[in-house]
Design an enzyme around this catalytic site. Structure first.
Site, PDB file in Angstrom:
ATOM      1  N   ASP A 100     -44.809 -51.433  25.451  1.00 46.95           N
ATOM      2  CA  ASP A 100     -45.031 -51.345  26.898  1.00 46.95           C
ATOM      3  C   ASP A 100     -43.884 -52.021  27.656  1.00 46.95           C
ATOM      4  OD1 ASP A 100     -47.452 -50.188  26.316  1.00 46.95           O
ATOM      5  OD2 ASP A 100     -48.596 -52.044  26.557  1.00 46.95           O
TER       6      ASP A 100
HETATM    7  N1  URA Z   1     -50.146 -52.726  21.974  1.00 49.36           N
HETATM    8  C1  URA Z   1     -50.095 -52.825  23.323  1.00 49.36           C
HETATM    9  O1  URA Z   1     -51.119 -52.949  23.976  1.00 49.36           O
HETATM   10  N2  URA Z   1     -48.891 -52.794  23.906  1.00 49.36           N
HETATM   11  C2  URA Z   1     -47.726 -52.684  23.220  1.00 49.36           C
HETATM   12  O2  URA Z   1     -46.650 -52.674  23.825  1.00 49.36           O
HETATM   13  C3  URA Z   1     -47.800 -52.588  21.829  1.00 49.36           C
HETATM   14  C4  URA Z   1     -49.022 -52.612  21.222  1.00 49.36           C
END
Ligand code: URA
Length: 232
Positions: A100
């Protein structure tokens, strides 16, 4: 492959810069000067620039410690993309999976399409370990909840290992990579993730790699990633 592409792929310059080198007679193939940029390089050819051999590396593999605020994409209108952090002239490099915008940590970047596909296949359960901070105390029951596999509505997460470090800090190892998976798992346990960093991706470890920096993988790491990959 064309001689100018060969040289550009090996970072001798942009396509027009390498054409210039070729025109100026700096490039030899099997010790003979070649001034034709469209010359088709054969596997057995020995290409050199000003007498220095330029061998072709087909695949590149990098581990990036992604900073927050960067998108795992090739381009984006609103945010900087992680590819801007990689100083390679290869145009075919792509991230393996995504983190993310606000997640930091380990992300593999390669132009090895077979490996990328293999590592992302749901059949291949590459372990991914995250360091997590939350807004409130993580209940001890979360260890058992995650170990059994949490129902997240659209799918049930496979059993995952949670190691509590402090009241609001933990390490979680998952074996899938669904959208917002870690954040959604913690929501199910009753807390919100306030900081997320991927520490390990399979055999790759961030140790010693500062945020925003990247490094090439070692031969051992590449072999380890490929070890269960079917040969085609
Ligand atoms: N899980 C999440 O919620 N975000 C990420 O970036 C990676 C795994």
């Amino acid at each position: 492959m064309r001689l100018d592409k060969y040289l550009a792929d090996m970072s001798l310059g942009t396509r027009s810069e390498v054409k210039d080198l070729i025109r100026k007679g700096k490039i030899t193939v099997n010790e003979k000067t070649v001034k034709d940029a469209s010359y088709q390089v054969k596997d057995s050819d020995i290409v050199a620039c000003s007498g220095q051999e330029v061998s072709y590396v087909e695949y590149e593999y990098y581990l990036l410690n992604k900073p927050q605020g960067y998108i795992c994409a090739l381009e984006d209108k609103r945010h900087p993309v992680i590819m801007e952090l990689i100083r390679s002239k290869r145009k075919d490099l792509v991230p393996v999976g995504r983190l993310d915008l606000d997640t930091e940590g380990a992300i593999l970047i390669t132009n090895d399409g077979h490996l990328n596909h293999f590592l992302l296949s749901p059949k291949n359960h590459v372990p991914k370990t995250y360091y997590v901070e939350t807004d409130k105390a993580i209940p001890e029951t979360a260890v058992e909840l995650f170990a059994q596999g949490v129902d997240l509505g659209d799918f049930t997460a496979a059993p995952a290992e949670l190691r509590l470090l402090e009241e609001r800090k933990a390490e979680l190892t998952i074996h899938e990579g669904k959208f917002h998976q870690v954040k959604r798992m913690f929501e199910k346990a009753g807390c919100t993730v306030t900081f997320l960093k991927r520490l390990r991706f399979g055999p790759l470890d961030l140790q010693g790699l500062p945020t925003g920096e990247y490094r090439s993988l070692s031969e051992e790491e590449i072999n380890e990633l490929k070890k269960d990959q079917p040969s085609d």
